[in-house]
Design an enzyme around this catalytic site. Structure first.
Site, PDB file in Angstrom:
ATOM      1  N   GLU A 202     -71.682 -13.519 -18.274  1.00 38.31           N
ATOM      2  CA  GLU A 202     -71.588 -13.937 -16.874  1.00 38.31           C
ATOM      3  C   GLU A 202     -71.802 -15.439 -16.702  1.00 38.31           C
ATOM      4  OE1 GLU A 202     -70.455 -14.033 -13.592  1.00 38.31           O
ATOM      5  OE2 GLU A 202     -70.980 -11.919 -13.752  1.00 38.31           O
ATOM      6  N   LYS A 278     -62.779 -22.397 -18.797  1.00 37.64           N
ATOM      7  CA  LYS A 278     -63.181 -21.376 -17.827  1.00 37.64           C
ATOM      8  C   LYS A 278     -61.960 -20.685 -17.211  1.00 37.64           C
ATOM      9  CE  LYS A 278     -67.289 -24.090 -16.673  1.00 37.64           C
ATOM     10  NZ  LYS A 278     -67.905 -24.996 -15.690  1.00 37.64           N
TER      11      LYS A 278
END
Length: 505
Positions: A202, A278
């Site tokens: 996460e 990302k």
């Protein structure tokens, strides 16, 4: 272990009364069994000639008052590693009640064991420099990797998974580069397991924002069409300073470094590469598409000037470094990292400072925006702790990157584009721009120019209609060859193709 068998009496004339009394007896027996720790291996119910034969087996497991302990080995005792330890210690009693387990930090692996730490070492925890001290310890259940880098971290993560240990990491560069390998190891390790080895990450994207878990669970019945994100805090801080504070690029970078937002070598941030890693992960989660991140178009903020922000204000918006991916038709996905002109009413326009934000467009939920702290000690550590707690509670995510798909990545996309040209005085500049644009099929929407105060800074901007990136790049390459063009034109997408309507509003 006690075997209990019940042999029914023959049917009597008062059959109904017997059934009633037997049912009562059976209820009482079951009630007694429910409160004992005796293992019951068989139960033979009442049977007579007038009722169907029923076969039932009851299994009761032995209960224990002993609380389970989950032991953690952490690689990295720096900013994030220390934050994880502090959160676990501060919330120890609450987390113990929440999970029904005792979470114990057993070992912390660091590069320098003698270095003074800015957090308290938990009781019973040892500091080591030896990777095997954690990886070969069968008592350690969860390996937390927050040491950074790729090569050594890869070895640690691979070995931990192969040893059957759950892994929690914040390492986006590792995942972006080696996602297929991680997936293959998980598939192999979990082939014959009832309870899978888990890989949790996460904190790898947007630090403290729970966007990964949302992608894994909240959009499974939906269809994502576009992701637009401010996914690097350092550059967003710098662009906010240039926009709101009127600073130059160099001044904004110096301020970011002073406040700890920029690394000593800021290339990964200002070059857009951190955001690209990302975005590559988000693309896999959103579309199931596998892509080498090196193939994703990437432009950083190093070529932005104060002049660009002046033109952005003239157009009614601002400039943000965005990672964008979008579906092109039914089976293709395009993506890029670039500074973008963002209209003033866009939700991303008001996200300032080091804050991160991700906007997801989808069929069912339409528009969902996630905003929060994308980096820092406690935001990142918080996401790592959330992953640890999910594992302690027994949550399972056997496919951490979501299922793959047949969708293909394409390295071209259509957009409205902003093209800034710095020029020397010459005749026929507008005509030549028009001819080159026509040559490459690029339609010009408008030409913008502020009053020229310094000849050396003379510039103007072309806003195109919606056209392919490759066509605009061809235009920029041809314009750069002309004598009056002082440098390669600066090109960036306009996020909203209806920007004119927004400006007029």
């Amino acid at each position: 272990k006690i075997d209990i068998g019940i042999t029914p009496y023959p049917q009597s004339q008062s059959g109904s009364a017997f059934h009633h009394s037997f049912d009562t007896m059976r209820f009482l027996l079951l009630s007694i069994l429910a409160t004992t720790t005796t293992n019951v291996v068989a139960f033979a119910p009442f049977v007579d000639h007038d009722t169907p034969r029923l076969s039932t087996a009851l299994h009761a497991s032995t209960t224990s008052n002993a609380e389970k302990t989950i032991q953690l080995g952490i690689f990295g005792g720096g900013t994030v590693g220390g934050g994880i330890v502090e959160i676990l210690e501060k919330k120890r009693n609450y987390l113990q009640r929440l999970t029904g387990t005792c979470l114990q930090v057993k070992s912390i692996c660091v590069r320098d064991a003698d270095k003074e730490r800015d957090f308290g070492i938990p009781e019973g925890c040892d500091i080591t420099t030896n990777y095997d001290h954690i990886l070969q310890n069968d008592d350690i259940d969860i390996v937390v990797e927050v040491m950074g880098g790729v090569d050594e971290a890869k070895d640690i993560v691979y070995r931990a998974l192969e040893a059957g240990k759950n892994v929690v990491t914040a390492n986006k560069a590792l995942i972006a580069k080696h996602l297929p390998d991680i997936e293959a190891i998980l598939e192999k390790v979990n082939a014959n397991r009832d309870i899978p080895v888990e890989f949790r990450y996460e904190a790898a994207v947007c630090g403290g924002i729970p966007v990964i878990r949302s992608m894994q669970s909240d959009f499974v019945g939906d269809e994502i069409s576009k992701i637009s994100g401010i996914i690097n805090g350092c550059t967003n801080f710098m662009l906010t300073s240039m926009d709101k504070g009127g600073k130059t690029y160099d001044e904004a970078l110096a301020e970011a470094a002073e406040l700890g937002y920029a690394e000593a070598d800021p290339t990964l941030d200002v070059g857009g590469f951190d955001a690209r890693s990302k975005l590559r992960i988000l693309m896999r989660l959103a579309y199931g598409v596998e892509v080498d991140e090196e193939k994703i178009s990437c432009r950083g903020i190093t070529d932005l000037t104060k002049l660009d922000f002046e033109y952005a204000k003239m157009m009614g918006g601002t400039i943000k470094l965005l990672g964008v991916s979008q579906k092109v038709g039914e089976d293709r996905v395009a993506a890029f990292v670039s500074p973008c002109y963002v209209t003033g009413d866009d939700s991303l326009a008001s996200v300032n400072g080091a804050t991160n934000a991700v906007e997801v467009l989808s069929s069912n939920l339409q528009s969902s925006t996630y905003i929060g702290q994308g980096a820092g000690r406690f935001p990142t550590a918080n996401s790592c702790v959330n992953d640890i707690i999910a594992l302690a509670k027994g949550d399972q995510t056997p496919l951490p990157f979501n299922p793959d798909s047949e969708k293909l990545f394409v390295d071209d996309y259509d957009s409205v584009f902003y093209v800034r040209l710095c020029y020397r005085d010459a005749l026929g500049i507008t005509r030549q721009c028009g001819e080159i644009c026509e040559k490459h099929g690029v339609s010009i929407h408008s030409i913008l120019q502020n009053p020229v105060t310094k000849r050396d800074d003379a510039a103007f901007v072309i806003i195109t209609e919606k056209v392919p990136l490759t066509s605009v790049e061809a235009v920029a390459a041809d314009l750069a060859k002309l004598d009056w063009c002082k440098e390669t034109p600066f090109v960036m997408p306009v996020l909203n193709e209806n920007w004119v309507e927004t400006m007029n509003d």
